[in-house]
Design a protein around this motif. Structure first.
Motif, PDB file in Angstrom:
ATOM      1  N   HIS A   1       0.789  -1.232   0.000  1.00  9.92           N
ATOM      2  CA  HIS A   1       0.000   0.000   0.000  1.00  9.92           C
ATOM      3  C   HIS A   1       0.822   1.283   0.000  1.00  9.92           C
ATOM      4  CE1 HIS A   1      -3.886  -1.923   0.316  1.00  9.92           C
ATOM      5  NE2 HIS A   1      -3.423  -2.705   1.274  1.00  9.92           N
ATOM      6  N   LEU A   2       2.064   1.241   0.471  1.00  7.38           N
ATOM      7  CA  LEU A   2       2.855   2.470   0.439  1.00  7.38           C
ATOM      8  C   LEU A   2       3.077   2.983  -0.986  1.00  7.38           C
ATOM      9  CD1 LEU A   2       5.536   2.037   3.265  1.00  7.38           C
ATOM     10  CD2 LEU A   2       3.639   3.648   3.175  1.00  7.38           C
ATOM     11  N   PRO A   3       3.374   2.109  -1.971  1.00  7.52           N
ATOM     12  CA  PRO A   3       3.470   2.624  -3.347  1.00  7.52           C
ATOM     13  C   PRO A   3       2.179   3.273  -3.828  1.00  7.52           C
ATOM     14  CG  PRO A   3       4.459   0.446  -3.196  1.00  7.52           C
ATOM     15  CD  PRO A   3       3.762   0.683  -1.892  1.00  7.52           C
ATOM     16  N   ALA A   4       1.019   2.692  -3.477  1.00  5.61           N
ATOM     17  CA  ALA A   4      -0.262   3.280  -3.875  1.00  5.61           C
ATOM     18  C   ALA A   4      -0.460   4.639  -3.215  1.00  5.61           C
ATOM     19  CB  ALA A   4      -1.408   2.335  -3.510  1.00  5.61           C
ATOM     20  N   LEU A   5      -0.065   4.731  -1.962  1.00  6.69           N
ATOM     21  CA  LEU A   5      -0.206   5.989  -1.236  1.00  6.69           C
ATOM     22  C   LEU A   5       0.680   7.072  -1.841  1.00  6.69           C
ATOM     23  CD1 LEU A   5      -1.805   6.957   1.237  1.00  6.69           C
ATOM     24  CD2 LEU A   5       0.171   6.377   2.636  1.00  6.69           C
ATOM     25  N   PHE A   6       1.919   6.709  -2.143  1.00  3.72           N
ATOM     26  CA  PHE A   6       2.836   7.684  -2.733  1.00  3.72           C
ATOM     27  C   PHE A   6       2.408   8.048  -4.161  1.00  3.72           C
ATOM     28  CE2 PHE A   6       6.232   5.762   0.216  1.00  3.72           C
ATOM     29  CZ  PHE A   6       5.870   6.632   1.220  1.00  3.72           C
ATOM     30  N   PHE A   7       1.795   7.095  -4.869  1.00  6.09           N
ATOM     31  CA  PHE A   7       1.278   7.393  -6.205  1.00  6.09           C
ATOM     32  C   PHE A   7       0.177   8.447  -6.128  1.00  6.09           C
ATOM     33  CE2 PHE A   7      -2.127   6.520  -9.294  1.00  6.09           C
ATOM     34  CZ  PHE A   7      -1.460   6.826 -10.471  1.00  6.09           C
ATOM     35  N   ALA A   8      -0.706   8.307  -5.130  1.00  3.59           N
ATOM     36  CA  ALA A   8      -1.787   9.282  -4.969  1.00  3.59           C
ATOM     37  C   ALA A   8      -1.223  10.667  -4.650  1.00  3.59           C
ATOM     38  CB  ALA A   8      -2.744   8.825  -3.872  1.00  3.59           C
ATOM     39  N   LEU A   9      -0.174  10.711  -3.815  1.00  3.22           N
ATOM     40  CA  LEU A   9       0.435  11.993  -3.482  1.00  3.22           C
ATOM     41  C   LEU A   9       1.148  12.597  -4.690  1.00  3.22           C
ATOM     42  CD1 LEU A   9       1.981  11.234   0.042  1.00  3.22           C
ATOM     43  CD2 LEU A   9      -0.188  12.353  -0.474  1.00  3.22           C
ATOM     44  N   ALA A  10       1.860  11.757  -5.435  1.00  5.82           N
ATOM     45  CA  ALA A  10       2.594  12.245  -6.602  1.00  5.82           C
ATOM     46  C   ALA A  10       1.644  12.768  -7.673  1.00  5.82           C
ATOM     47  CB  ALA A  10       3.466  11.130  -7.174  1.00  5.82           C
ATOM     48  N   GLY A  11       0.441  12.183  -7.737  1.00  7.84           N
ATOM     49  CA  GLY A  11      -0.532  12.636  -8.735  1.00  7.84           C
ATOM     50  C   GLY A  11      -0.957  14.077  -8.548  1.00  7.84           C
ATOM     51  N   CYS A  12      -0.808  14.590  -7.338  1.00 11.35           N
ATOM     52  CA  CYS A  12      -1.202  15.974  -7.059  1.00 11.35           C
ATOM     53  C   CYS A  12      -0.298  16.986  -7.750  1.00 11.35           C
ATOM     54  CB  CYS A  12      -1.206  16.234  -5.559  1.00 11.35           C
ATOM     55  SG  CYS A  12      -2.421  15.274  -4.646  1.00 11.35           S
ATOM     56  N   LYS A  13       0.849  16.525  -8.244  1.00 12.83           N
ATOM     57  CA  LYS A  13       1.763  17.429  -8.942  1.00 12.83           C
ATOM     58  C   LYS A  13       1.107  18.055 -10.166  1.00 12.83           C
ATOM     59  CE  LYS A  13       6.340  17.550 -11.091  1.00 12.83           C
ATOM     60  NZ  LYS A  13       7.529  16.752 -11.528  1.00 12.83           N
ATOM     61  N   ILE A  14       0.153  17.355 -10.761  1.00  8.50           N
ATOM     62  CA  ILE A  14      -0.519  17.846 -11.972  1.00  8.50           C
ATOM     63  C   ILE A  14      -1.201  19.181 -11.720  1.00  8.50           C
ATOM     64  CG2 ILE A  14      -2.373  17.330 -13.616  1.00  8.50           C
ATOM     65  CD1 ILE A  14      -1.773  14.369 -13.177  1.00  8.50           C
ATOM     66  N   ASN A  15      -1.819  19.312 -10.535  1.00 10.41           N
ATOM     67  CA  ASN A  15      -2.584  20.525 -10.229  1.00 10.41           C
ATOM     68  C   ASN A  15      -1.824  21.519  -9.363  1.00 10.41           C
ATOM     69  OD1 ASN A  15      -4.763  19.394 -11.610  1.00 10.41           O
ATOM     70  ND2 ASN A  15      -5.620  18.481  -9.767  1.00 10.41           N
ATOM     71  N   SER A  16      -0.539  21.277  -9.129  1.00  4.64           N
ATOM     72  CA  SER A  16       0.225  22.125  -8.217  1.00  4.64           C
ATOM     73  C   SER A  16       0.790  23.346  -8.926  1.00  4.64           C
ATOM     74  CB  SER A  16       1.376  21.324  -7.589  1.00  4.64           C
ATOM     75  OG  SER A  16       0.870  20.255  -6.833  1.00  4.64           O
ATOM     76  N   ARG A  17       0.879  24.430  -8.177  1.00  2.00           N
ATOM     77  CA  ARG A  17       1.531  25.653  -8.644  1.00  2.00           C
ATOM     78  C   ARG A  17       2.622  26.020  -7.629  1.00  2.00           C
ATOM     79  NH1 ARG A  17      -3.146  29.902  -9.550  1.00  2.00           N
ATOM     80  NH2 ARG A  17      -3.763  29.004  -7.537  1.00  2.00           N
ATOM     81  N   PHE A  18       3.869  25.997  -8.073  1.00  3.96           N
ATOM     82  CA  PHE A  18       4.995  26.148  -7.161  1.00  3.96           C
ATOM     83  C   PHE A  18       5.014  27.513  -6.482  1.00  3.96           C
ATOM     84  CE2 PHE A  18       9.483  27.067  -6.174  1.00  3.96           C
ATOM     85  CZ  PHE A  18       9.739  25.993  -5.339  1.00  3.96           C
ATOM     86  N   GLU A  19       4.482  28.537  -7.129  1.00  5.97           N
ATOM     87  CA  GLU A  19       4.521  29.876  -6.537  1.00  5.97           C
ATOM     88  C   GLU A  19       3.687  29.972  -5.253  1.00  5.97           C
ATOM     89  OE1 GLU A  19       1.569  29.973 -10.045  1.00  5.97           O
ATOM     90  OE2 GLU A  19       3.573  29.171  -9.585  1.00  5.97           O
ATOM     91  N   ASN A  20       2.785  29.013  -5.046  1.00  5.38           N
ATOM     92  CA  ASN A  20       1.965  29.030  -3.829  1.00  5.38           C
ATOM     93  C   ASN A  20       2.766  28.750  -2.562  1.00  5.38           C
ATOM     94  OD1 ASN A  20      -0.362  29.575  -5.261  1.00  5.38           O
ATOM     95  ND2 ASN A  20      -1.026  27.439  -5.359  1.00  5.38           N
ATOM     96  N   ILE A  21       3.987  28.270  -2.732  1.00  6.01           N
ATOM     97  CA  ILE A  21       4.803  27.928  -1.564  1.00  6.01           C
ATOM     98  C   ILE A  21       5.317  29.173  -0.847  1.00  6.01           C
ATOM     99  CG2 ILE A  21       7.102  27.832  -2.607  1.00  6.01           C
ATOM    100  CD1 ILE A  21       7.545  25.185  -1.161  1.00  6.01           C
ATOM    101  N   PHE A  22       5.312  30.305  -1.521  1.00  9.52           N
ATOM    102  CA  PHE A  22       5.844  31.539  -0.938  1.00  9.52           C
ATOM    103  C   PHE A  22       4.729  32.311  -0.224  1.00  9.52           C
ATOM    104  CE2 PHE A  22       8.536  30.541  -4.608  1.00  9.52           C
ATOM    105  CZ  PHE A  22       9.764  30.433  -3.965  1.00  9.52           C
ATOM    106  N   PRO A  23       5.076  33.074   0.855  1.00  7.50           N
ATOM    107  CA  PRO A  23       6.401  33.222   1.486  1.00  7.50           C
ATOM    108  C   PRO A  23       6.808  31.957   2.237  1.00  7.50           C
ATOM    109  CG  PRO A  23       4.753  34.435   2.722  1.00  7.50           C
ATOM    110  CD  PRO A  23       4.060  33.918   1.502  1.00  7.50           C
TER     111      PRO A  23
END
Length: 366
Positions: A150-172
């Protein structure tokens, strides 16, 4: 070689999976409420606190030998042992209650929208009762297998979020005011480190080595950071902090058409189910063992069903998600008492046992 590798990885995988069962549903929301930016700072502080408590606990356990909490504290007398063990048992049961109640809420959201709460809780309690019946060794073996699945499935679900991520939101990115320390808001997410307490029940079953556990804290810290920042990267900190389930919502927003399931959140929910059932089974087994050792006249055969029924009833009495969240904000001082009293007591008690053993050895030599 394979057997030795398996024996080395068993405890770290159980330790890692126990954290996964706690943090994925509740930790992101709790951490998003601690500060408005620079969330990595309180997250890292929490991991440092766990590191200190973990070292204290493991050093005490190593000095004491193959003893669990009951074996360590019961020789101190009825009153001292009760003051230490009874709150610990109640807190272990609270972990089980919050675990199955929280996952029942997730099941209603992801899987079965119209199913009654009591039916889901009955199913989950039946699973953890059966899981606790196989004992600590069986639970550890199951945790190794389920982690690899299940850990690979869990990490796959987390990695899938990269599609909708915007790096500029990390700031400040930096928070120089450390406002989370001024108001003590970081104390609420401290519930996430409670799995370290479970290691104190493993000594009679399998020796807990410090180095593999401490190394496990490294990937755990990465996971802690990831699940806090994924909702921030997807929605922005202002929107994410308003959500009840920021991580679940972030994962559910992902649409990967080539997967077997239409919703990536199903991977997340199924993986989380495995870890929640593991930790709840273990806390039920641990609680029953501690109660039996405190009251030898009671049989463990009857203790476990009673404790499982107690978990079901209390979980059912939590009416909604808002009341569920209040428990985590209202039990801070009880939690801090457990976190401080148990590791410190184990460390002191372990040192006493070690010194007595050395004196006895010197007398035998002379």
């Amino acid at each position: 070689m394979i057997f030795r590798l398996n024996s080395i990885l068993t405890i770290p995988l159980f330790f890692f999976g126990a954290h996964c069962s706690i943090i994925f549903l509740l930790f992101p929301r709790a951490m998003l409420h601690t500060t408005k930016f620079g969330h990595w700072e309180p997250t890292l502080l929490i991991m440092l606190i766990e590191l200190v408590l973990l070292v204290l606990l493991l050093k005490g356990l190593n000095k004491a030998g193959d003893l669990d909490y009951a074996d360590l504290f019961l020789p101190l007398g009825r009153w001292i042992s009760t003051v230490l063990l009874l709150p610990l048992i109640l807190y272990l049961l609270l972990i089980g209650i919050m675990g199955i109640r929280g996952f029942a809420e997730l099941m209603i959201i992801v899987f079965v929208l119209r199913s009654p709460l009591y039916a889901i809780l009955i199913l989950l309690c039946l699973i953890i009762y059966l899981g606790s019946s196989i004992g600590a060794r069986g639970i550890l073996r199951a945790s190794t297998l389920l982690s690899l699945i299940h850990l690979p499935a869990l990490f796959f679900a987390l990695a899938g979020c990269k599609i909708n991520s915007r790096f500029e939101n990390i700031f400040p990115f930096l928070n120089t005011s450390f406002d989370f320390m001024k108001h003590g808001k970081f104390l609420v997410p401290l519930f996430s480190i409670c799995p370290f307490l479970l290691l104190g029940m493993l000594s009679p079953v399998r020796k807990v080595q410090m180095k593999p556990i401490l190394l496990t804290l490294v990937p755990l810290t990465v996971v802690y950071m990831a699940i806090v920042y994924i909702p921030i990267l997807v929605y922005g900190v202002n929107a994410a902090s308003l959500m009840n389930y920021p991580l679940v919502t972030s994962i559910d927003s992902v649409n990967i058409t080539w997967t077997i399931f239409n919703r990536v959140a199903i991977f997340y929910a199924v993986a989380l189910l495995a870890f929640v059932m593991l930790i709840c089974s273990f806390v039920l087994w641990s609680s029953a063992v501690l109660v039996r050792k405190m009251v030898p006249a009671w049989k463990e055969l009857y203790i476990r069903p009673v404790l499982c029924l107690l978990i079901f009833v209390v979980a059912l009495l939590i009416p909604n998600w808002n009341e569920y969240l209040k428990i985590y904000t209202n039990d801070i001082w009880f939690r801090l008492y457990i976190y401080l009293s148990i590791p410190v007591s184990v460390y002191i008690r372990g040192g006493i046992i070690q010194r007595k053993g050395r004196k006895k050895g010197l007398k035998n030599v002379s």
